[in-house]
Structures are given as C-alpha cells and as structure tokens.
Design an enzyme around this catalytic site. Structure first.
Site, PDB file in Angstrom:
ATOM      1  N   ASP A 122       7.706  13.658  20.862  1.00 43.49           N
ATOM      2  CA  ASP A 122       8.801  13.484  21.813  1.00 43.49           C
ATOM      3  C   ASP A 122       8.711  14.510  22.939  1.00 43.49           C
ATOM      4  OD1 ASP A 122       9.823  11.336  20.516  1.00 43.49           O
ATOM      5  OD2 ASP A 122      11.653  12.288  19.816  1.00 43.49           O
ATOM      6  N   TYR A 152       9.854  14.058   4.958  1.00 47.76           N
ATOM      7  CA  TYR A 152      10.790  12.954   5.114  1.00 47.76           C
ATOM      8  C   TYR A 152      10.850  12.059   3.875  1.00 47.76           C
ATOM      9  CZ  TYR A 152      10.984  13.945  10.156  1.00 47.76           C
ATOM     10  OH  TYR A 152      11.158  14.536  11.387  1.00 47.76           O
ATOM     11  N   LYS A 207       1.183  24.769   9.900  1.00 48.75           N
ATOM     12  CA  LYS A 207       1.869  26.059   9.778  1.00 48.75           C
ATOM     13  C   LYS A 207       1.283  26.769   8.568  1.00 48.75           C
ATOM     14  CE  LYS A 207       5.036  28.921  11.334  1.00 48.75           C
ATOM     15  NZ  LYS A 207       4.783  29.700  12.562  1.00 48.75           N
TER      16      LYS A 207
END
Length: 360
Positions: free
Chosen positions: A251, A141, A191
């Site tokens: 979320d 981000y 990952k």
C-alpha cells in the site's frame, strides 16, 4: 482453446468499474481473443441475495474458471453484521483459501504522465516500476492459536506468526521467477534481527538463491524497507515478503504512484489460475456517481491476460491504450491536475476502448 473468465463485480464502485472491464473483454473478443465470460455475486451483494458472501454457485464457477476478475467488496452497509463469517470480506478470503491463491503480485508502476501526482519529487519516482510479491495465505493473519482471553485478571489478545519452509519456498520461487523476467534483482524483506520466523525466511531465500544464480538477492529489514521506499524507491525491482509486511509495504508503494486507482493486482495459485483486482477498495462514498477511476480494473484485465492466459500481445495493447488516454490529457478526479480534462468513469472507459481500437 477457449479461456474461461469469471467476472465478480462485488460492491460499492465494483459494478461500475466491472462494466468497463466487461466492455474491454468484449473488445478483446472482437480482436480475436477466444474467451468465455461469466458473472457471479460475491461480497455484500451476494449476502444481500443469498445471505452468504461466497455462495456455492460462485465458488463452483470460480474453480472452473481460468481466471477471475474482481471489482471490490465491502462497505459500511454490512459493517454491523454481528456474524463475522457473513461480512463481505469473508467472500474474498474464502476465494483465496479455496482456490489456493498464495502469491500476491502488487505492481507499483508510475505512468510518466502522472509523475506530478505523486507526493514525492518527480525525479524520485519518474520511471518507477516495482513488483511486490506478497505471501497471501500464511503468516500472522492465519496462524494458530489466536484469540482474546483473560489472563491474570485482564484481557489479552494474541496471534501466532508462523511459516513453514514449504510456504516460504513456494512464494520464493514465484519471486525469483518474476525477477528473472525483469531486472534480475530481488530484495527479500524480513525482520530477522528480532523474529525467528523470518530467520527461517531468510535461510530459505538464501538456499533458493543457489538455484537462481542469475538473480541478485539482497535482504532488508522491514522498517528500513519502509524508509527506503520513500527515500529511494527506484532502487527496488522485485520485493518478496510475508503476508503482514507485504500488506503494509504494497500500500505504501502504491501511493508513490500518486493514486491507488491506477494499480492492478494479481493473486495466483500453483496451477497458474489467478484472481485479478484493483488495489483500491469499494469506495462506497463515490459509488453510483460516475466518479470512479476504472483504469486499475482495466489494467487488471491486462495483467490477467499476461499472467494467467499467456496473451502478452493483447495485454500490451491494453496498456498502450491506457498510456494513449493519459497522453491525451484525460483524467478522472483522483488523478486530476491543472491543464488536464477531468472526466467520469464511463467517459474514461469510452476513451480507453477507442484507443484500444486504434492499436489494431
């Protein structure tokens, strides 16, 4: 010593739920808590008043506060602003950046009274209590370079996923310390089979584990973690991960509880100062209708008392009051179920305050 608390109501349903948080803070004052409460504008409300989603006065007050309570920011009213730096969300991002709020704590805890509200079977989620620790100021981000440019005659978008060892170690220590206070189990999500950034992430977590021998560290790829959250969520205690993965998983975990309207969150810096806010958004479609669930905001007050102000007893008193209200069968529309009494924002605030007073 007086605790300085800054309340930022924000936009949409933010002001409505902030009113309930303020009432609860005053009740805490009456119960002996030494706090000074101030307010300021942020987000769309600040843009409307000052053409700036994070006015200098708000930032100055935030820096001086021991803890910050935020309602919510944003809404369609400001989505058409061409200058992206003026949009409400930039006020939130500016607070995180200027205060160094790198560690996001997102609990997913299911109150037993709401087990039927989850989309999963009650036996899968009953007793659920997960804490997701998300790195908040790094990763894809914020990585540079980023942008959209023309390559070989076509537009190409690109972002950079980057973490430094120090950033990983900093959030890792938060997660290990959290696990040490809970069930002593920490799952690091990455990952590492594809991304070099998360190969480094895993190496740093393994190195830190040598300092926390009382905590069991495991690793899980993010795609498997998403599956396991739905398959067997109670296997997790504390989960630590980077910014993007944490954004998604937190979320998903929140919805295991039946309503995102029940969940608080915290963003902490290295000095222990924190910003506390509900996990939900500004919900402009129900703003001003006395329909919003104020419980996540009121539980954010409890979280603030616990993690930034070291007032554990007062935090537990608030949480017990919320439990009492749910035991009494009171529900806002988002958590309503058959046989329960559906009430509005103000009435729910009244009920929690009454239950809080009974805890004395």
């Amino acid at each position: 010593m007086t605790h300085k608390v800054l309340l930022l109501p924000g936009d949409g349903i933010g002001p409505e739920i902030a009113v309930q948080a303020k009432r609860l803070l005053h009740a805490c004052q009456d119960a002996g808590l030494d706090i000074d409460i101030d307010e300021a504008l942020v987000g769309g409300a600040a843009y409307d008043a000052h053409l700036d989603p994070l006015p200098p006065e708000t930032l100055q007050k935030a820096k001086a506060a021991d803890a910050i309570l935020l309602g919510a920011v944003g809404g369609p009213k400001w989505d058409t602003l061409e200058d992206l730096s003026k949009r409400p969300e930039k006020g939130l991002l500016g607070l995180r950046k200027n205060l160094g709020l790198f560690g996001n704590l997102r609990p997913a805890m299911l109150y037993p009274q709401l087990a039927s509200a989850s989309s999963l079977k009650p036996e899968l989620v009953s007793g659920l209590d997960i804490m997701i620790v998300r790195e908040l100021t790094g990763g894809i981000y914020f990585g540079q370079p980023r942008g959209i440019e023309v390559r070989d005659g076509q537009r190409v978008g690109f972002n950079t996923y980057i973490y430094a060892e120090s950033e990983i170690e900093r959030i890792g220590r938060v997660a290990f310390e959290m696990a040490r206070k809970r069930g002593k189990k920490l799952c690091s999500v990455d990952k590492a089979n594809v991304l070099e950034v998360t190969i480094l992430w895993r190496e740093v977590m393994n190195r830190l584990a040598q300092e926390y021998m009382d905590v069991e560290l495991t690793h899980m790829y993010v795609d498997n973690a998403a599956m396991q959250l739905v398959r067997e969520p109670k296997q997790f205690d504390v989960v630590v991960t980077g910014n993007m993965f944490g954004d998604i998983l937190s979320d998903a975990a929140a919805m295991l509880t039946g309503s995102i309207g029940m969940l608080p969150s915290a963003s902490l810096n290295e000095s222990g100062q924190g910003m506390y806010e509900p996990c939900h958004g500004s919900a402009p479609d129900i703003a001003g209708k006395n329909l919003a669930n104020p419980l996540a905001m009121m539980l954010s007050v409890a979280m603030m008392l616990r993690y930034s102000l070291a007032e554990n007893a007062m935090a537990e008193r608030i949480e017990a009051a919320v439990g009492k209200v749910l035991d009494d069968g009171l529900r806002t529309a988002d958590i309503a179920s058959e046989g329960m009494q559906t009430i509005g924002t103000d009435a729910m605030g009244d009920a929690v305050l009454a239950a809080f007073a009974q805890q004395a």
